[in-house]
Enzyme design. Sequence first.
Site, PDB file in Angstrom:
ATOM      1  N   GLY A 205      20.917  41.550   8.847  1.00 21.24           N
ATOM      2  CA  GLY A 205      22.064  41.827   8.006  1.00 21.24           C
ATOM      3  C   GLY A 205      21.641  42.028   6.572  1.00 21.24           C
ATOM      4  N   GLY A 207      22.419  41.340   2.267  1.00 20.94           N
ATOM      5  CA  GLY A 207      22.754  40.172   1.462  1.00 20.94           C
ATOM      6  C   GLY A 207      24.237  39.933   1.350  1.00 20.94           C
ATOM      7  N   GLY A 209      26.484  40.721   3.434  1.00 15.88           N
ATOM      8  CA  GLY A 209      27.046  40.352   4.725  1.00 15.88           C
ATOM      9  C   GLY A 209      26.521  39.024   5.228  1.00 15.88           C
ATOM     10  CB  VAL A 210      23.870  38.220   7.724  1.00 16.47           C
ATOM     11  CG1 VAL A 210      23.202  36.961   8.279  1.00 16.47           C
ATOM     12  CG2 VAL A 210      24.471  39.031   8.866  1.00 16.47           C
ATOM     13  N   GLY A 211      23.809  37.396   4.576  1.00 18.24           N
ATOM     14  CA  GLY A 211      23.302  36.497   3.544  1.00 18.24           C
ATOM     15  C   GLY A 211      24.396  35.643   2.936  1.00 18.24           C
ATOM     16  CD  GLU A 249       8.762  32.942  -4.645  1.00 18.50           C
ATOM     17  OE1 GLU A 249       8.813  33.441  -5.799  1.00 18.50           O
ATOM     18  OE2 GLU A 249       8.432  33.576  -3.643  1.00 18.50           O
ATOM     19  CD  GLU A 382       9.948  40.198 -10.061  1.00 18.89           C
ATOM     20  OE1 GLU A 382       9.018  39.537  -9.583  1.00 18.89           O
ATOM     21  OE2 GLU A 382      11.141  39.997  -9.770  1.00 18.89           O
TER      22      GLU A 382
END
Length: 477
Positions: A205, A207, A209-211, A249, A382
């Site tokens: 999935g 981020g 959605g499933v995240g 992290e 970054e």
Amino acid sequence: MLEKRDFYINGQWVAPTQANDLEVIDPSTENVCAVISLGTQADTDAAVAAARTAFESWSQTTKEERLALLEKLYSRYKARSQEMAEAISLEMGAPIALAQSAQWGAGAGHLKNFIRVLREYEFETPLGEHAPGNQILRDPIGVCGLITPWNWPMNQVTLKVAAALAAGCTMVLKPSEIAPLSAMLFAEMIDEAGLPAGVFNLVNGNGAGVGTQLSGHPDIDMISFTGSTRAGIAISKNAADTVKRVSLELGGKGANIIFADADEKAVVRGVRHCFMNSGQSCNAPTRMLVERSIYDHAVQTAIEVAAKTEVNQASLEGKHIGPVVSKAQFDKIQGLIQQGIDEGARLVAGGTGRPDGMSEGYFVRPTVFADVTNEMTIAREEIFGPVLSIIPFDSEEEALRIANDSPYGLTHYVQTQDADKAKRVARKLRSGMVQMNGESLGGGAPFGGYKQSGNGREGGPWGLEEYLEVKVVTGWS
């Protein structure tokens, strides 16, 4: 193109609850190399429920039982090394030599080290002689949601999965939807190793959605996330309502401080490290701070290293760098290179556009900027591409000020042959890791950062303890 793959839930491969497909793109060719299903709330709920049911028995297994299963998993991982390297190379563009060594090897190293840590770890210890009836127990925290990135797929999957298994936790893994093939191959290895049903589950999935479903789920006890600081903030906010543990992290903007007395290979080593994995490493030394007396020589050396850095297809043998992972990443890098030019940094190698002769694939020219100031965007954001910023300094104090002047604090680097100065600088650097004179982290070293680089540690006993709760029991005899 690989055949479409489903989810691994409760010890078996299962179809998604509804058709919601996503194409996986080979970044070397821009062609579709696989199709995956994206999970819905129902799929996430099924995986969490399986993990919750399995936790009751798995959490009560002995250390020896968990060791045996981890050793079987390690054996399967080694036996299928070539398949794993090919999957990683295909999905995220690591040249096959790098995929076989560093990418696959990172996973092998972490599995091996967690077996060693678990073998030596004590889950029950007395509080001390002053309180003979007090016993400290370390219990598995529960059901864990593991969300991993695309840049070092097996590095992060094994750091999280092996630690959670060793601790006695059950889990739901959501790998990056950009590079999911290696994680599904890893799920096959889990199955071959004979882990009990429901201990490990995988749902693909994105981020949003499933995240999001995992980070806010009331039956998830902990989230371990590796990725961008922006996403880490969103996960923390979503997890707050259920007061679950969140281990992060996140990003980095590593400073590589090169003093005038550094060894003669320091600059070459630093440029190559920045470009490794096409610059797609959170701990890459992307800011090179060089003492003024050797600054011009360092810039010239960096130009020469960039010119010698070949860029080519991930499937080809050689020591070249491959593409970056996606069009979105390619476009972001191009925009930041142009911003560096617009803000007045001196472009001395590379620049915008693909390397000469390449009309397809997400290939970025190895790029070096000189005369960068720490206020420029390329020194603060970054970039996650093969882009190096070189900044001059005049004193040790100035170097420390520049290095620490960052929202990030993951890994900094120090190059000097003065041992006292090296230790002095290392103590003052605000980062979770400091690597000196090219020495790599040892197996099982704690990986993690300060500030917006995150709040947890992975690897070694520190990584195991992220997945444990501490309980004190009195009247123990």
